[in-house]
Design a protein around this motif. Structure first.
Motif, PDB file in Angstrom:
ATOM      1  N   ASP A 146       0.824  -1.210   0.000  1.00 48.39           N
ATOM      2  CA  ASP A 146       0.000   0.000   0.000  1.00 48.39           C
ATOM      3  C   ASP A 146       0.860   1.262   0.000  1.00 48.39           C
ATOM      4  O   ASP A 146       0.583   2.228  -0.728  1.00 48.39           O
ATOM      5  CB  ASP A 146      -0.929   0.021   1.225  1.00 48.39           C
ATOM      6  N   GLN A 170       2.505   1.759  -3.342  1.00 50.22           N
ATOM      7  CA  GLN A 170       1.584   2.318  -4.333  1.00 50.22           C
ATOM      8  C   GLN A 170       1.424   3.823  -4.119  1.00 50.22           C
ATOM      9  O   GLN A 170       1.462   4.610  -5.076  1.00 50.22           O
ATOM     10  CB  GLN A 170       0.233   1.597  -4.225  1.00 50.22           C
ATOM     11  N   ALA A 172       2.523   7.013  -6.611  1.00 52.75           N
ATOM     12  CA  ALA A 172       1.562   8.056  -6.999  1.00 52.75           C
ATOM     13  C   ALA A 172       2.089   9.451  -6.684  1.00 52.75           C
ATOM     14  O   ALA A 172       2.018  10.352  -7.535  1.00 52.75           O
ATOM     15  CB  ALA A 172       0.225   7.814  -6.306  1.00 52.75           C
ATOM     16  N   SER A 177      -6.130  13.806  -9.730  1.00 55.90           N
ATOM     17  CA  SER A 177      -5.423  12.649  -9.198  1.00 55.90           C
ATOM     18  C   SER A 177      -5.002  12.898  -7.756  1.00 55.90           C
ATOM     19  O   SER A 177      -5.126  12.018  -6.900  1.00 55.90           O
ATOM     20  CB  SER A 177      -4.200  12.323 -10.064  1.00 55.90           C
ATOM     21  N   ASP A 191      -7.824  10.414  -6.972  1.00 52.89           N
ATOM     22  CA  ASP A 191      -7.423   9.161  -7.618  1.00 52.89           C
ATOM     23  C   ASP A 191      -5.909   8.985  -7.563  1.00 52.89           C
ATOM     24  O   ASP A 191      -5.197   9.287  -8.512  1.00 52.89           O
ATOM     25  CB  ASP A 191      -7.901   9.155  -9.082  1.00 52.89           C
ATOM     26  N   THR A 192      -5.428   8.466  -6.428  1.00 54.28           N
ATOM     27  CA  THR A 192      -3.989   8.233  -6.302  1.00 54.28           C
ATOM     28  C   THR A 192      -3.644   6.787  -6.658  1.00 54.28           C
ATOM     29  O   THR A 192      -2.666   6.231  -6.165  1.00 54.28           O
ATOM     30  CB  THR A 192      -3.480   8.559  -4.887  1.00 54.28           C
ATOM     31  N   THR A 193      -4.448   6.178  -7.531  1.00 56.91           N
ATOM     32  CA  THR A 193      -4.076   4.856  -8.044  1.00 56.91           C
ATOM     33  C   THR A 193      -2.913   5.012  -9.008  1.00 56.91           C
ATOM     34  O   THR A 193      -2.596   6.124  -9.467  1.00 56.91           O
ATOM     35  CB  THR A 193      -5.240   4.210  -8.804  1.00 56.91           C
ATOM     36  N   ASP A 194      -2.286   3.894  -9.358  1.00 56.46           N
ATOM     37  CA  ASP A 194      -1.233   3.933 -10.373  1.00 56.46           C
ATOM     38  C   ASP A 194      -1.784   4.489 -11.677  1.00 56.46           C
ATOM     39  O   ASP A 194      -1.154   5.301 -12.352  1.00 56.46           O
ATOM     40  CB  ASP A 194      -0.682   2.520 -10.612  1.00 56.46           C
ATOM     41  N   GLN A 195      -2.991   4.046 -12.033  1.00 54.22           N
ATOM     42  CA  GLN A 195      -3.594   4.457 -13.296  1.00 54.22           C
ATOM     43  C   GLN A 195      -3.865   5.969 -13.316  1.00 54.22           C
ATOM     44  O   GLN A 195      -3.534   6.663 -14.277  1.00 54.22           O
ATOM     45  CB  GLN A 195      -4.897   3.693 -13.515  1.00 54.22           C
ATOM     46  N   ALA A 255      -3.871  -1.594 -16.062  1.00 51.55           N
ATOM     47  CA  ALA A 255      -5.105  -1.452 -15.278  1.00 51.55           C
ATOM     48  C   ALA A 255      -6.340  -1.661 -16.156  1.00 51.55           C
ATOM     49  O   ALA A 255      -7.355  -2.179 -15.689  1.00 51.55           O
ATOM     50  CB  ALA A 255      -5.143  -0.066 -14.635  1.00 51.55           C
TER      51      ALA A 255
END
Lengths: 384, 313
Positions: free
Chosen positions: B166, B169, B173, B235, B239-243, B305
């Protein structure tokens, strides 16, 4: 900064998404092939409250904000840009200006029926020889006693032959050697109004695009929207609202093209497996997704500004320029990913490609958007 | 839905603009100034700190891209450390890529070039599934661009694990987000430089702002920069996902490269003057586009993703 949708915004997006998937998507290709305006579906859309989304409930509308309206347009554009454009026009450049500039009597007579879903509205600004260059408009409104008499013709009128009323811009006088414009609400069945012909188009084939003529069309003064001479102001204000909507429509078309390409990359086998495993196509898909996200965020930003009563001319132009150009790139790439199947009508991607093309043209070409943006940047020291 | 800055965020942005002008407008950034700036922009909590970091780094990079990159690098590390429950003592940077391996068994290898690494006394190694605090030795990367940012490769050897998948990730980001913010700042700087070139030409009797080619170039710079800016803000907040962060980074670095190219065209041949602002921005934009694996790495991340059931060939 809060990027969550409100409950109303989420609700309208879900409702339109469900309706679009169930009632529009299965038929859109056939309507396109037959160039058929789907009247029965529009009756349903009207009943759902999609004709007057931003009109207050007291005038028959849904009382939603511009952001919810744009989200709805994206969902419609995702499955059928033809349906989407008629909804866009009736909301943003008919209902919105009549709501903003109309008297109570005008709203009761010409807004309530449209906003409540009884009929569509149309917007008549462009002419056969004048579009972006408003100074070149020649349709005239001559004062005759208490009445106005309209003469001229208008081109590229979405829903002209199926609308209940249209907003018509005409030269009503001259100030300092320059034409002065006024806006009139004109019922389609009014004496002196004629549908001259329907355009044969590359895309948006199930929407009606007409040339409309006005010959000695006599209008009492209660058809005048705003004051005499307010026409340009009303037109420009309407277009500021409309551009965010066209940006949303563009994002919808791009999303539709993306979705079919995304599926195809997983379904289509070549060289021993799905073509989606190849890096070149994967990277293109990634770029398409990023461009769609940017377009969506830009139209949401432009719509939010307008919802707050702030001027959004620059942001709406940026949203439309980016989203419409990206939509064309994405639809092009989606066709390319399909190979030969992208060039035939078996897959929806061919329709998305044709439909995307007009988004960089109508409600202000990309070239006009660039001029609007540049003017704003030059006027602002920072531009940010 | 409110994709607009609120009053606090606008104030933070204005403060960063003032700080950038005062601390970084002249000469190279000092480690002290970088550390102080990073501490101030990571003072907010949670999601707010991601957004504040991007707002501040954009403003600093708009004045001095190298300083923006250095502050962003240190600020990103400070956010990771805080998330790991570590004390933010000294000056740390996040490293990864290159030949670095970091998993449950240990950490070793030489990282890709990272801004501010020359000034750092601690290195946070971001692996796929683990984060380590490591000892290391920095070696100047000697690259053309971001001069004065303390850009260096780091050879890491030993340390302690401070987080798992976690945290890794999140680390990826925030690294992408600070790099995106630098790129957006460069786009804004390119627009500023183009407007300066136009103003200079007008003083000499020209009227470049009446040229449609110039107007269109300005519009394209503003449009691409705005798209990158909203994607970066989104982001950071949502949206702090990789995508999500990879999308922001692709859009931002593409926009910066295009913005400096168009701005240079507006400036004409003077844009190529050695040591000039335009030439510097072109080098900086190119380097920011290449750091962190470049667009190809980000596009691959987004595609992974989007197509989780279709492995890469």
């Amino acid at each position: 900064m809060d990027w969550k949708l409100t409950a109303d915004q989420s609700m309208i997006r879900e409702m339109v998404r469900e309706f679009a998937d169930a009632e529009i998507a299965p038929h859109a290709a056939e309507w396109d092939r037959r160039k058929e305006f789907p009247s029965a579906t529009f009756e349903q859309l009207g009943e759902l409250g999609l004709f007057g989304m931003v009109v207050p409930e007291e005038w028959g509308g849904a009382g939603l904000d511009g952001t919810a309206y744009c989200l709805a347009l994206e969902e419609l554009g995702r499955v059928d840009a033809s349906t989407c454009v008629a909804i866009s026009v009736t909301n943003s450049v008919y209902c919105a200006p009549v709501n903003k500039f109309g008297t109570d009597a005008q709203k009761d007579r010409w807004l309530r029926p449209c906003a409540s879903g009884q009929w569509l509205g149309a917007f008549c600004l462009s002419e056969p020889d004048a579009g972006s260059d408003a100074a070149g408009l020649t349709t005239r409104a001559e004062r005759r006693g208490d009445d106005y008499v309209l003469n001229g013709s208008k081109a590229w009128i979405t829903s002209g032959e199926v609308c209940g009323a249209m907003l018509v811009f005409a030269v009503s006088g001259e100030v300092a050697g320059k034409p002065e414009f006024s806006a009139f609400i004109v019922p389609r069945e009014h004496d002196g109004v004629a549908i001259i012909h329907r355009e044969e188009k590359m895309g948006l084939r199930s929407s009606c695009t007409n040339q409309v003529g006005f010959e000695d069309c006599v209008l009492s003064s209660d058809h005048l929207l705003g004051n005499e001479g307010d026409g340009l102001k009303i037109a420009l204000d309407s277009l500021d609202g409309g551009r965010a909507g066209i940006a949303a429509q563009s994002v919808g078309i791009a999303q539709g093209a993306f979705d079919v390409a995304h599926s195809y990359l997983q379904e289509r086998d070549a060289f021993g497996g799905p073509i989606g495993r190849f890096e070149g196509l994967r990277h293109e898909l990634g770029r398409m997704a990023a461009e769609i996200r940017a377009g969506r965020l830009l139209y949401l930003r432009a719509a939010t500004l307008r919802d707050r009563g702030l001027r959004n001319t620059r942001q709406a132009a940026i949203a439309k320029l980016h989203a419409s150009e990206a939509s064309n790139r994405i639809a092009y790439q989606a066709v390319q990913m399909h190979g030969g199947y992208g060039y035939v009508t078996d897959y929806d991607v061919e329709r998305f490609y044709r439909d995307a093309r007009v988004t960089t043209i109508y409600e202000g070409t990309s070239e006009i958007q660039r001029l609007v943006i540049a003017r704003a940047v030059l006027q602002s020291a920072t531009g940010a | 839905m409110n994709p607009l800055l609120n009053e606090d965020e606008q104030a933070a942005r204005a403060a960063a603009r003032t700080m950038a002008a005062e601390a970084f407008s002249v000469g190279a950034a000092t480690p002290e100034a970088i550390g102080a700036a990073a501490a101030s922009v990571t003072a907010a909590d949670g999601v707010q700190s991601n957004l504040h970091m991007t707002l501040a780094v954009e403003e600093i990079a708009r004045v001095a891209p190298a300083a923006g990159a250095a502050v962003g690098s240190v600020a990103a590390a400070a956010l990771v450390l805080r998330e790991a429950g570590q004390e933010p003592n000294g000056l740390a940077v996040c490293v990864g890529g290159g030949s670095v391996s970091a998993d449950e068994s240990g950490v070793a290898g030489t990282s890709e070039p990272v801004p501010a690494a020359q000034y750092a006394d601690r290195f946070i190694v971001i692996g796929d599934d683990a984060v380590w605090m490591a000892a290391g030795a920095a070696t100047s990367a000697d690259l053309d661009g971001l001069a004065g940012s303390g850009l260096a490769r780091v050879e890491v050897s030993s340390g302690e694990q401070i987080g798992g998948a976690d945290l890794a990730q999140l680390g990826r980001a925030v690294l992408r987000l600070q790099q995106s913010a630098v790129a957006v700042g460069i786009s804004a700087a390119a627009q500023d430089a183009a407007l300066t070139a136009i103003a200079d030409a007008k003083e000499s009797g020209g009227a470049p702002d009446r040229s449609q080619a110039v107007q269109w170039a300005l519009a394209d710079i503003a449009t691409e920069a705005e798209a990158a800016r909203v994607a970066t803000w989104h982001s950071a907040c949502a949206d702090t996902t990789d995508q999500g962060s990879a999308m922001a980074l692709v859009l931002a670095t593409d926009a910066a490269a295009k913005a400096v190219r168009l701005a240079a065209k507006i400036g004409g041949v003077e844009s190529a003057a050695a040591g000039g602002r335009m030439a510097e921005l072109q080098r900086d934009a190119k380097l920011v586009e290449l750091l962190g694996g470049g667009a190809a790495a980000q596009l691959g991340t987004i595609a992974d993703a989007l197509l989780p059931d279709v492995p890469r060939a």
